[in-house]
Enzyme design. Structure first.
Site, PDB file in Angstrom:
ATOM      1  N   ARG A  34      71.795  43.123  26.337  1.00 38.30           N
ATOM      2  CA  ARG A  34      72.234  43.124  24.752  1.00 38.30           C
ATOM      3  C   ARG A  34      71.571  44.061  23.877  1.00 38.30           C
ATOM      4  O   ARG A  34      70.280  44.414  24.097  1.00 38.30           O
ATOM      5  CB  ARG A  34      71.836  41.478  24.653  1.00 38.30           C
ATOM      6  CG  ARG A  34      72.463  40.623  25.073  1.00 38.30           C
ATOM      7  CD  ARG A  34      72.296  39.329  24.930  1.00 38.30           C
ATOM      8  NE  ARG A  34      73.075  38.254  25.287  1.00 38.30           N
ATOM      9  CZ  ARG A  34      72.562  37.338  26.145  1.00 38.30           C
ATOM     10  NH1 ARG A  34      71.290  37.185  26.348  1.00 38.30           N
ATOM     11  NH2 ARG A  34      73.593  36.428  26.538  1.00 38.30           N
ATOM     12  N   GLY A  66      70.208  50.115  28.452  1.00 42.13           N
ATOM     13  CA  GLY A  66      69.292  49.330  27.787  1.00 42.13           C
ATOM     14  C   GLY A  66      69.867  48.795  26.612  1.00 42.13           C
ATOM     15  O   GLY A  66      71.055  49.023  26.359  1.00 42.13           O
ATOM     16  N   HIS A  67      68.946  48.376  26.023  1.00 43.26           N
ATOM     17  CA  HIS A  67      69.573  47.424  24.592  1.00 43.26           C
ATOM     18  C   HIS A  67      69.892  48.531  23.693  1.00 43.26           C
ATOM     19  O   HIS A  67      69.080  49.516  23.430  1.00 43.26           O
ATOM     20  CB  HIS A  67      68.606  46.522  23.995  1.00 43.26           C
ATOM     21  CG  HIS A  67      67.035  47.025  23.823  1.00 43.26           C
ATOM     22  ND1 HIS A  67      66.378  47.487  24.748  1.00 43.26           N
ATOM     23  CD2 HIS A  67      66.664  47.260  22.626  1.00 43.26           C
ATOM     24  CE1 HIS A  67      64.971  47.778  24.111  1.00 43.26           C
ATOM     25  NE2 HIS A  67      65.182  47.890  22.789  1.00 43.26           N
ATOM     26  N   ASN A  68      70.855  48.372  22.725  1.00 44.60           N
ATOM     27  CA  ASN A  68      71.232  49.269  21.571  1.00 44.60           C
ATOM     28  C   ASN A  68      71.600  50.321  22.136  1.00 44.60           C
ATOM     29  O   ASN A  68      72.150  51.163  21.056  1.00 44.60           O
ATOM     30  CB  ASN A  68      69.847  49.387  20.598  1.00 44.60           C
ATOM     31  CG  ASN A  68      69.152  48.084  19.981  1.00 44.60           C
ATOM     32  OD1 ASN A  68      69.889  47.225  19.859  1.00 44.60           O
ATOM     33  ND2 ASN A  68      68.199  48.168  19.555  1.00 44.60           N
TER      34      ASN A  68
END
Lengths: 359, 359, 359
Positions: free
Chosen positions: B239, B260-262
């Site tokens: 997320r 990974g995130h973002n």
């Protein structure tokens, strides 16, 4: 764990013992931590000194060690340490919580054939026309797809996924959340796409949106696994496209390994953690791939080769090779190259002096 | 598999055929293994010789091949081999064991909305306020978190985990044990920690216990996935922190990939097995990341680029680049550097001669 | 998410605020996307310009920013941006769907002891003699093996596998499909095999079929995990052979990481995605291993060291080192070597000129 007499342990391992053969031990332990009812494991001479830190009265020692001088009441002698560990840990292993019978919550298709002595755990799902041999231990949350065939003495840990039509030999062990029989990663574009252009022309100036709408090539093949294979936690084996992806007898696969579609892995190979083998590669017998080693698609790694951890194999490897680097080259050559690279900054300075300035 | 007439197969693929169009075949097969009721797939001229080893009476051949000379009763001609494989394998794919309806063991929250034609398998858990489109096939042991939205024609294989609030387009395919919507790996220390110090100062002498008690940055964002995306077995999508991690239309993600995130992944990308993309990186459209390629955090990979397997991208990459190595550089430069490295040990010897000893 | 007053948010984070402290915000958001009821997060000065693109009336800003000039009605000032994010995201995090109590479909062995306040989700299996502390949140499809002990405030996401006898401290977080307590990858041949020969003799001419029938060394040890540890989605921790594999307090482990048998990981380490640590390695306190970093077996990485992403550690690393490359060397040395390598093709040309031809 069940207690064992020293004499019985020695006999089971085919090893000599000395001292009180009736002494009972409950578990093997590192020498420094071993209690009085534990069997200290000090087969490497460098650990002999640790015996004094623990309270063991019995130990497994290198052949010829002075057990009495070490203050022990009994000793077992192991000329080949790691091999003795196999027998020792097998004898003392913790029993698995897998009672015979089918747990009432499991869903087993009526057409499935399960051999005698099986343990089918909670929330297991076994599909249509599955065949499983004798003495299977299938722990919770496992799924086995339609038409899969598994031999005798299988051990499937929690959350293992066996895809439809997968065929597996005897004594298969799969660790938690391993996947055998996922679909291959195989796509094609109506016109040649970026990868094909990069391979064919060394250029990427033909790329464009029109070339890269991917269409799936389905996996009609399956996965065929021999006898005595282990599949690590979270490891993935993809189905073949027309034929099967195959894993030979005795091959051991560590956690989080990826084996692509149409790959052939021979017998008695070791694939260490995070190894990745791309589609249609052939890994011949007795190959060892170190952790994180990668093998590009359609290559052959010759039998009895060793690829060092982290290496990336980009070309065929002859048998009995020891390879390292990315792209991987023969170890001797890599070592020479690496030594030269370490000295390179100073050599460049020298060269600059010689030439009166080099940019 | 369902039997098909040669003429029907050819028509479905938009290809020409010759010979007995009424001949019926049951499955495609490699030419050497093909039986009399199978359709040999010999689209690459190098496999034509294998036809004599098998017993196929019909085959898919390169355009213009002499089907009669090869002893066949019928043939289909495929000018673009891999693309024909897509159509061929789609036509003959094995039916999935996913009967319409909700299995009685599944737990579906009353607030969830499931479209018509769905198959919800054993031990599936669907949370509060989930929306799923038409014709979903959700196999055993899948979990779908609260508020997730999934489009039409989804196929979620066994053990897939869809996190809360994940939004997914149409025709999504997720292979066994894939995870979409895990929390990001994002921690912070009250004072600058080891990584920040190493980045900022090139030194590690400020490190110490006080600097490294990690506090979690929670993931309030989610994962937004476009149409026609595939997610491989065991692959993980994290997320975002405030905004969503996004995966564009048509992107295909292989087994054990980590996003990974973002992160933003564009449209029609291919992320091969074991690829890892660190937080906040941007992968533009039509990028291909080879197996085990890594991308550092906050970087941008320009559209239509190809990163070779095993490479580690440590700087922004312009569009239409072909990158290789760790750290990754342009392929042409890598090739020159690699050739020079291979010759380096001998060159160092030469230099040593010239300078009368160099160390 | 619950609405919060600006003054309350500032107070909870220990930060100053200005303007209308009674203004209510419902969620943090990136400044360009923030709506009028959202709290724009613009702690990095480079994002201040984005505020005009969004409609936020309140923002978290760098210390001293001109909130009124930015057109805001209220502002919170964060001198250390990332640390403020931890508090901010904690305050606004989405509530987890984990009602207290044991779901009727869960199978909890009568001998298991579950602390007060626990939520045990659908299709969870908890084995014999398991002990779990207070306030555990165990989501669907989790399995916990016999004899495992878990501290207070555990959060186990969907499909997590906790092996038998694993011991875990307080505040443990495990993301979907993580595995703690798989068996180690440890095999031995009755006679020395390919790997041992390659290591010992630098040659592979002794290889042969007889040497490579692998016998399993069982894992009698378990996994011991400290307090405040996180384990990422699909990550795997293997059991030790005689002693435990250990993970120290405060260590955070990302998705798809592999930690081998007998490994010791210290306190407050960060193991990024796809990290692999081979058997019996020791990672001391406060070490950071970048994504895809690999550590060979039996090595020690000294405390407060940083290993760059993709590096392969093949030798012991002293404390406070910054390592990069494969094999990994000190960063300063790597940088010098890499710069020399980039200039190597031209230097080779120069050398060729000097020597009048060099092959």
């Amino acid at each position: 764990m069940t207690p064992h007499r020293i004499a019985d342990v020695a006999a089971a391992l085919g090893l000599e013992h000395a001292g009180d053969g009736d002494l009972v031990v409950r578990a093997p332990a590192p020498p420094a931590q071993a209690g009085p009812e534990e069997l200290a494991v000090a087969m490497d001479p460098k650990f002999l000194g640790d015996l004094a830190k623990g309270r063991a009265r019995a130990a497994v020692l290198p052949a010829g060690a002075d057990w009495q001088g070490l203050g022990l009441a009994a000793a077992i002698f192991a000329p080949r340490a790691r091999y003795a560990m196999a027998g020792l840990t097998a004898r003392f292993q913790h029993p698995l919580d897998a009672p015979a019978g089918v747990h009432p919550s499991a869903i087993v298709d009526p057409s499935a054939q399960i051999g005698p002595g099986a343990s089918i755990g909670p929330f297991v799902v076994i599909g249509r026309d599955v065949t499983i041999g004798a003495n299977a231990r299938i722990l919770s949350h496992v799924s086995i797809g339609a038409g899969a065939r598994i031999g005798d003495d299988a051990l499937l840990m929690e959350g293992v996924r066996i895809g439809a039509r997968t065929r597996i030999g005897h004594r298969f062990v799969a660790h938690p959340n391993a996947v055998a029989g996922a679909d291959g990663f195989s796509f094609v574009t109506p016109e040649p796409g970026a990868v094909e252009a990069a391979k064919d022309r060394g250029a990427s100036d033909v790329f464009g949106a029109a070339a890269t709408v991917y269409v799936r090539i389905h996996s009609l093949g399956s996965v065929a696994i021999g006898d005595d294979v282990e599949l690590g936690a979270g490891a993935c084996l993809d189905r073949g496209t027309l034929k099967d992806t195959t894993i030979g007898n005795g091959t051991k696969i560590d956690n989080l390994v990826q084996v692509g579609h149409n790959v052939t892995v021979g017998e008695h190979c070791l694939l260490c953690a995070h190894v990745g083998i791309a589609g249609s590669a052939v890994i011949q017998d007795r190959v060892v791939l170190g952790g994180k080693a990668g093998v590009a698609d359609h290559l052959t790694i010759g039998h009895d080769s060793v690829v060092a951890g982290g290496s990336g194999v980009g070309a065929n490897v002859p048998p009995r090779s020891v390879m390292i680097g990315s792209p991987a080259i023969k170890r001797d050559e890599f070592n020479r190259m690496w030594m030269a690279m370490r000295r390179l900054p100073r050599a460049m300075d020298k060269l600059r002096e010689l030439t009166g300035g080099l940019r």
